[in-house]
Write a protein that holds these residues in place. Structure first.
Motif, PDB file in Angstrom:
ATOM      1  N   ASN A   5      35.945  13.736  21.895  1.00 51.45           N
ATOM      2  CA  ASN A   5      35.371  14.704  22.820  1.00 51.45           C
ATOM      3  C   ASN A   5      34.906  13.931  24.064  1.00 51.45           C
ATOM      4  O   ASN A   5      33.780  13.448  24.124  1.00 51.45           O
ATOM      5  CB  ASN A   5      34.205  15.439  22.163  1.00 51.45           C
ATOM      6  N   LEU A   6      35.822  13.768  25.033  1.00 52.13           N
ATOM      7  CA  LEU A   6      35.508  12.966  26.223  1.00 52.13           C
ATOM      8  C   LEU A   6      34.642  13.788  27.167  1.00 52.13           C
ATOM      9  O   LEU A   6      35.090  14.771  27.755  1.00 52.13           O
ATOM     10  CB  LEU A   6      36.798  12.528  26.920  1.00 52.13           C
ATOM     11  N   SER A   7      33.392  13.341  27.332  1.00 56.57           N
ATOM     12  CA  SER A   7      32.449  14.117  28.132  1.00 56.57           C
ATOM     13  C   SER A   7      32.189  13.520  29.507  1.00 56.57           C
ATOM     14  O   SER A   7      31.729  14.222  30.406  1.00 56.57           O
ATOM     15  CB  SER A   7      31.110  14.216  27.390  1.00 56.57           C
ATOM     16  N   GLN A   8      32.487  12.226  29.671  1.00 52.00           N
ATOM     17  CA  GLN A   8      32.130  11.580  30.926  1.00 52.00           C
ATOM     18  C   GLN A   8      33.014  10.354  31.153  1.00 52.00           C
ATOM     19  O   GLN A   8      33.311   9.598  30.228  1.00 52.00           O
ATOM     20  CB  GLN A   8      30.657  11.143  30.882  1.00 52.00           C
ATOM     21  N   ILE A   9      33.432  10.169  32.413  1.00 53.65           N
ATOM     22  CA  ILE A   9      34.157   8.966  32.828  1.00 53.65           C
ATOM     23  C   ILE A   9      33.220   8.148  33.712  1.00 53.65           C
ATOM     24  O   ILE A   9      32.597   8.690  34.627  1.00 53.65           O
ATOM     25  CB  ILE A   9      35.438   9.314  33.613  1.00 53.65           C
ATOM     26  N   ALA A  10      33.114   6.888  33.425  1.00 52.52           N
ATOM     27  CA  ALA A  10      32.288   5.994  34.256  1.00 52.52           C
ATOM     28  C   ALA A  10      33.018   4.661  34.358  1.00 52.52           C
ATOM     29  O   ALA A  10      33.687   4.225  33.434  1.00 52.52           O
ATOM     30  CB  ALA A  10      30.910   5.807  33.655  1.00 52.52           C
ATOM     31  N   GLU A  11      32.877   3.982  35.496  1.00 51.07           N
ATOM     32  CA  GLU A  11      33.676   2.778  35.730  1.00 51.07           C
ATOM     33  C   GLU A  11      33.031   1.512  35.175  1.00 51.07           C
ATOM     34  O   GLU A  11      33.696   0.715  34.515  1.00 51.07           O
ATOM     35  CB  GLU A  11      33.928   2.605  37.235  1.00 51.07           C
ATOM     36  N   GLU A  12      31.759   1.320  35.406  1.00 54.61           N
ATOM     37  CA  GLU A  12      31.101   0.078  35.022  1.00 54.61           C
ATOM     38  C   GLU A  12      30.453   0.193  33.645  1.00 54.61           C
ATOM     39  O   GLU A  12      29.879   1.225  33.301  1.00 54.61           O
ATOM     40  CB  GLU A  12      30.042  -0.314  36.057  1.00 54.61           C
ATOM     41  N   LYS A  13      30.504  -0.908  32.888  1.00 53.82           N
ATOM     42  CA  LYS A  13      29.923  -0.901  31.543  1.00 53.82           C
ATOM     43  C   LYS A  13      28.415  -0.686  31.603  1.00 53.82           C
ATOM     44  O   LYS A  13      27.841   0.012  30.762  1.00 53.82           O
ATOM     45  CB  LYS A  13      30.270  -2.209  30.842  1.00 53.82           C
ATOM     46  N   GLN A  14      27.760  -1.289  32.601  1.00 54.15           N
ATOM     47  CA  GLN A  14      26.319  -1.089  32.755  1.00 54.15           C
ATOM     48  C   GLN A  14      26.014   0.395  32.972  1.00 54.15           C
ATOM     49  O   GLN A  14      25.062   0.938  32.395  1.00 54.15           O
ATOM     50  CB  GLN A  14      25.800  -1.907  33.937  1.00 54.15           C
ATOM     51  N   THR A  15      26.840   1.060  33.769  1.00 49.62           N
ATOM     52  CA  THR A  15      26.644   2.487  34.018  1.00 49.62           C
ATOM     53  C   THR A  15      26.842   3.286  32.739  1.00 49.62           C
ATOM     54  O   THR A  15      26.078   4.223  32.447  1.00 49.62           O
ATOM     55  CB  THR A  15      27.631   2.976  35.095  1.00 49.62           C
ATOM     56  N   ILE A  16      27.865   2.917  31.971  1.00 51.40           N
ATOM     57  CA  ILE A  16      28.132   3.620  30.716  1.00 51.40           C
ATOM     58  C   ILE A  16      26.933   3.535  29.783  1.00 51.40           C
ATOM     59  O   ILE A  16      26.482   4.533  29.210  1.00 51.40           O
ATOM     60  CB  ILE A  16      29.396   3.048  30.043  1.00 51.40           C
ATOM     61  N   VAL A  17      26.379   2.328  29.626  1.00 55.89           N
ATOM     62  CA  VAL A  17      25.232   2.165  28.726  1.00 55.89           C
ATOM     63  C   VAL A  17      24.013   2.909  29.269  1.00 55.89           C
ATOM     64  O   VAL A  17      23.230   3.486  28.504  1.00 55.89           O
ATOM     65  CB  VAL A  17      24.944   0.666  28.518  1.00 55.89           C
ATOM     66  N   ASN A  18      23.836   2.940  30.579  1.00 52.89           N
ATOM     67  CA  ASN A  18      22.727   3.713  31.162  1.00 52.89           C
ATOM     68  C   ASN A  18      22.898   5.208  30.911  1.00 52.89           C
ATOM     69  O   ASN A  18      21.909   5.917  30.672  1.00 52.89           O
ATOM     70  CB  ASN A  18      22.633   3.445  32.664  1.00 52.89           C
ATOM     71  N   LEU A  19      24.147   5.685  30.967  1.00 56.07           N
ATOM     72  CA  LEU A  19      24.405   7.101  30.667  1.00 56.07           C
ATOM     73  C   LEU A  19      24.107   7.413  29.205  1.00 56.07           C
ATOM     74  O   LEU A  19      23.598   8.489  28.878  1.00 56.07           O
ATOM     75  CB  LEU A  19      25.851   7.447  30.999  1.00 56.07           C
ATOM     76  N   VAL A  20      24.410   6.459  28.339  1.00 60.70           N
ATOM     77  CA  VAL A  20      24.062   6.622  26.920  1.00 60.70           C
ATOM     78  C   VAL A  20      22.549   6.723  26.777  1.00 60.70           C
ATOM     79  O   VAL A  20      22.025   7.593  26.057  1.00 60.70           O
ATOM     80  CB  VAL A  20      24.612   5.438  26.086  1.00 60.70           C
ATOM     81  N   ALA A  21      21.812   5.842  27.467  1.00 55.90           N
ATOM     82  CA  ALA A  21      20.348   5.872  27.395  1.00 55.90           C
ATOM     83  C   ALA A  21      19.790   7.204  27.877  1.00 55.90           C
ATOM     84  O   ALA A  21      18.750   7.668  27.382  1.00 55.90           O
ATOM     85  CB  ALA A  21      19.767   4.733  28.227  1.00 55.90           C
ATOM     86  N   ALA A  22      20.483   7.825  28.827  1.00 55.18           N
ATOM     87  CA  ALA A  22      20.032   9.117  29.361  1.00 55.18           C
ATOM     88  C   ALA A  22      20.396  10.282  28.454  1.00 55.18           C
ATOM     89  O   ALA A  22      20.057  11.437  28.765  1.00 55.18           O
ATOM     90  CB  ALA A  22      20.647   9.330  30.746  1.00 55.18           C
ATOM     91  N   GLY A  23      21.079  10.002  27.339  1.00 52.81           N
ATOM     92  CA  GLY A  23      21.408  11.053  26.381  1.00 52.81           C
ATOM     93  C   GLY A  23      22.637  11.860  26.724  1.00 52.81           C
ATOM     94  O   GLY A  23      22.821  12.966  26.194  1.00 52.81           O
TER      95      GLY A  23
END
Length: 303
Positions: free
Chosen positions: A220-238
């Motif tokens: 279930n692809l909900s979000q595309i993000a380019e940088e790994k740091q951004t991806i982990v921050n998006l995870v932290a934001a729930g």
């Protein structure tokens, strides 16, 4: 022809006195005389005429002296050129490129070992994606880079495969699955997944897709993000979960837990390869020393 013997001959030819020539060369007269005899033996002729009081050049010695001086001068010039190249190389930085997880995990340990061999060597580190590091290798702007090998790689680039990184699941610390020691892909069914854009990070993007496909599921692809740091921050934001290399856990984002996948999930799948890449047929002693370090057992399991 021995260069030292030529220097001995030239010193005697200049001084026409063995004692003065020996002092000039900081050696014993007997040793100087022996080296001259060895040179004469190798050439098959007398270069000096010795009497009890005088030393003179023989006819062959007089004819040989200019050529001998030219040989020594050229040898000294070549040695100076080599030393200068070495000094320039010592002053020039070793230019290293690395993708983010290599820059965070592999490169610091590698440079620590490298510094023990070359404490004064300058190092220039460029962190970027594989698609931007490869052109820098081809243009000569990087001496070596740590990349994910693309499906099609320019034949001018040589690779050393290093290891495959271990994938883990990044999730909010309060997620219902965050207390698990290990996770199966089935446990992630229906969960919103954050993935990188495939055009810039094909290996990391395909990691999620292939793991779900292997389990007979579609992510279930909900979000595309380019940088790994951004991806982990998006995870932290729930905003979702993400399957990332284990070294991403070193990014230090609060509120995120990294849970390993069950070993059966990744068995037989080489999804996150790490390789050293450099310009084929290029000569670089310092780069080659880095490659030699990478062959040590402690780097074989760098995942």
């Amino acid at each position: 022809m021995d260069l030292h013997q030529l220097r001995c001959f030239l010193a005697v030819a200049d001084e026409l006195h063995f004692g003065r020539a020996a002092r000039r060369l900081e050696m014993l007269p007997s040793a100087l005389s022996r080296d001259i005899r060895l040179l004469e033996t190798s050439l098959g002729t007398r270069l000096l005429v010795r009497t009890t009081r005088n030393v003179m050049l023989s006819q062959d010695g007089a004819a040989f002296v200019d050529d001998a001086r030219a040989l020594v001068t050229r040898a000294d010039a070549l040695a100076a050129e080599v030393r200068e190249r070495g000094r320039r190389r010592a002053r020039s930085p070793v230019r290293i490129g690395a993708i983010d997880t290599a820059a965070a995990g592999l490169v610091p340990a590698l440079l620590r070992d490298f510094r023990e061999l070359h404490a004064s060597a300058a190092v220039q580190l460029v962190e970027d994606k594989t698609i931007r590091l490869v052109p820098k290798i081809l243009s000569g702007r990087l001496d070596i880079a740590f990349i994910r090998p693309p499906e099609r790689l320019d034949k001018r680039i040589e690779l050393m495969m290093l290891f495959h990184e271990t994938p883990v699941v990044a999730m909010p610390s309060r997620h219902r699955l965050a207390g698990r020691r290990r996770l199966s892909i089935e446990a992630l069914a229906g969960e919103p997944m954050i993935v990188p854009d495939r055009s810039s990070r094909p290996h990391s993007h395909d990691l999620t897709i292939k793991l779900f496909e292997r389990a007979g599921l579609r992510p279930n692809l909900s979000q595309i993000a380019e940088e790994k740091q951004t991806i982990v921050n998006l995870v932290a934001a729930g905003l979702g979960l993400a399957i990332v290399p284990r070294r991403a856990s070193g990014l230090g984002v609060a509120g995120v837990r990294f849970v390993p996948l069950a070993s059966r999930e990744t068995a037989g799948l080489d999804l996150l390869p790490m390789a050293a890449a450099w310009l084929r047929n290029s000569r670089d002693p310092l780069r080659d020393e880095l490659l030699a370090l990478l062959r040590l057992p402690r780097y074989a399991a760098g995942a």
